[in-house]
Design a protein around this motif. Sequence first.
Motif, PDB file in Angstrom:
ATOM      1  N   CYS A   1      -6.259  -4.374   0.726  1.00 40.68           N
ATOM      2  CA  CYS A   1      -7.592  -3.734   0.663  1.00 40.68           C
ATOM      3  C   CYS A   1      -8.093  -3.396   2.064  1.00 40.68           C
ATOM      4  CB  CYS A   1      -8.584  -4.644  -0.045  1.00 40.68           C
ATOM      5  SG  CYS A   1      -8.315  -4.788  -1.806  1.00 40.68           S
ATOM      6  N   VAL A   2      -7.918  -4.334   2.981  1.00 41.73           N
ATOM      7  CA  VAL A   2      -8.325  -4.069   4.366  1.00 41.73           C
ATOM      8  C   VAL A   2      -7.506  -2.917   4.936  1.00 41.73           C
ATOM      9  CG1 VAL A   2      -8.405  -5.045   6.695  1.00 41.73           C
ATOM     10  CG2 VAL A   2      -9.162  -6.406   4.759  1.00 41.73           C
ATOM     11  N   ASN A   3      -6.225  -2.872   4.582  1.00 38.40           N
ATOM     12  CA  ASN A   3      -5.357  -1.803   5.062  1.00 38.40           C
ATOM     13  C   ASN A   3      -5.779  -0.445   4.503  1.00 38.40           C
ATOM     14  OD1 ASN A   3      -3.230  -0.910   6.654  1.00 38.40           O
ATOM     15  ND2 ASN A   3      -1.759  -1.049   4.988  1.00 38.40           N
ATOM     16  N   HIS A   4      -6.317  -0.425   3.296  1.00 39.21           N
ATOM     17  CA  HIS A   4      -6.851   0.819   2.739  1.00 39.21           C
ATOM     18  C   HIS A   4      -8.058   1.300   3.543  1.00 39.21           C
ATOM     19  CE1 HIS A   4      -4.654   1.967  -0.821  1.00 39.21           C
ATOM     20  NE2 HIS A   4      -4.687   0.731  -1.286  1.00 39.21           N
ATOM     21  N   ILE A   5      -8.912   0.349   3.917  1.00 41.89           N
ATOM     22  CA  ILE A   5     -10.140   0.701   4.630  1.00 41.89           C
ATOM     23  C   ILE A   5      -9.848   1.105   6.070  1.00 41.89           C
ATOM     24  CG2 ILE A   5     -12.341  -0.218   5.463  1.00 41.89           C
ATOM     25  CD1 ILE A   5     -12.282  -2.064   2.959  1.00 41.89           C
TER      26      ILE A   5
ATOM     27  N   TYR B   1       1.123  -2.939  -6.412  1.00 42.98           N
ATOM     28  CA  TYR B   1       0.178  -4.010  -6.138  1.00 42.98           C
ATOM     29  C   TYR B   1       0.430  -5.256  -6.974  1.00 42.98           C
ATOM     30  CZ  TYR B   1      -2.223  -0.312  -3.722  1.00 42.98           C
ATOM     31  OH  TYR B   1      -2.524   0.702  -2.872  1.00 42.98           O
TER      32      TYR B   1
ATOM     33  N   VAL C   1       0.834  -1.208   0.000  1.00 42.43           N
ATOM     34  CA  VAL C   1       0.000   0.000   0.000  1.00 42.43           C
ATOM     35  C   VAL C   1       0.866   1.254   0.000  1.00 42.43           C
ATOM     36  CG1 VAL C   1      -1.671   1.322   1.352  1.00 42.43           C
ATOM     37  CG2 VAL C   1      -1.948  -1.142   1.095  1.00 42.43           C
TER      38      VAL C   1
ATOM     39  N   GLU D   1       2.474   1.658  -3.334  1.00 41.50           N
ATOM     40  CA  GLU D   1       1.495   1.549  -4.416  1.00 41.50           C
ATOM     41  C   GLU D   1       1.965   0.577  -5.495  1.00 41.50           C
ATOM     42  OE1 GLU D   1       0.406   5.424  -5.801  1.00 41.50           O
ATOM     43  OE2 GLU D   1      -0.434   5.993  -3.875  1.00 41.50           O
TER      44      GLU D   1
ATOM     45  N   TRP E   1      -3.184  -9.116  -1.393  1.00 39.36           N
ATOM     46  CA  TRP E   1      -4.078  -8.107  -1.966  1.00 39.36           C
ATOM     47  C   TRP E   1      -5.294  -7.882  -1.064  1.00 39.36           C
ATOM     48  CZ3 TRP E   1      -3.844 -10.956  -7.266  1.00 39.36           C
ATOM     49  CH2 TRP E   1      -2.637 -10.648  -7.892  1.00 39.36           C
ATOM     50  N   ILE E   2      -5.809  -8.957  -0.482  1.00 42.18           N
ATOM     51  CA  ILE E   2      -6.937  -8.808   0.453  1.00 42.18           C
ATOM     52  C   ILE E   2      -6.506  -7.986   1.657  1.00 42.18           C
ATOM     53  CG2 ILE E   2      -8.469 -10.055   2.028  1.00 42.18           C
ATOM     54  CD1 ILE E   2      -8.442 -12.371  -0.034  1.00 42.18           C
TER      55      ILE E   2
ATOM     56  N   GLN F   1      -7.787  -6.918  10.090  1.00 39.70           N
ATOM     57  CA  GLN F   1      -7.158  -7.987   9.309  1.00 39.70           C
ATOM     58  C   GLN F   1      -7.639  -9.356   9.805  1.00 39.70           C
ATOM     59  OE1 GLN F   1      -5.393  -7.624   6.641  1.00 39.70           O
ATOM     60  NE2 GLN F   1      -4.834  -5.480   6.720  1.00 39.70           N
TER      61      GLN F   1
END
Length: 151
Positions: free
Chosen positions: A72-76, A49, A44, A47, A68-69, A84
């Motif tokens: 995505c959780v880290n983005h949210i 990916y 992340v 950037e 990748w999952i 996590q």
Amino acid sequence: MISDQIKHLALLLLVCFFSFFVHNDFIPADLMESRNLATAQEMVALENYLAPTMNGELRLEKPPLPTWIAACVNHIKPHSLSAQRYAAGVAATLMVVFLYLVVRQLSKNSTVSFVCALILATCYNVIMMGRTATWDIYCHSFMLGAIFFFH
């Protein structure tokens, strides 16, 4: 009247809730969890990916989908171990549901499939994988889902 299958799935989801989600932050983070989350955080931050890295070096020992999952959780919710672990709990719950569906399809008996899925949801190793943010639960869950959809 509610069918047996709906009752079984509701009970399985309740057991999964207590097995994978309640107090999932109680267990301290272990080394593998820290490495995996560091890889996702680096993905992340940089950037990048496409290929997971750790400390700037490729880390291809594990498949990239769980990374990748986690990214995505880290983005949210950045730097949240609980978030996590919730994602791992969702994967573990999916695995229990997939086992229920596979056994029901093979045996044509919803009671047998319920018992098999209940045993899986209460196995120590599955509970530990579903409560920690390691990559193994994703692989196991997706594998069982693939078996269900192939059959």
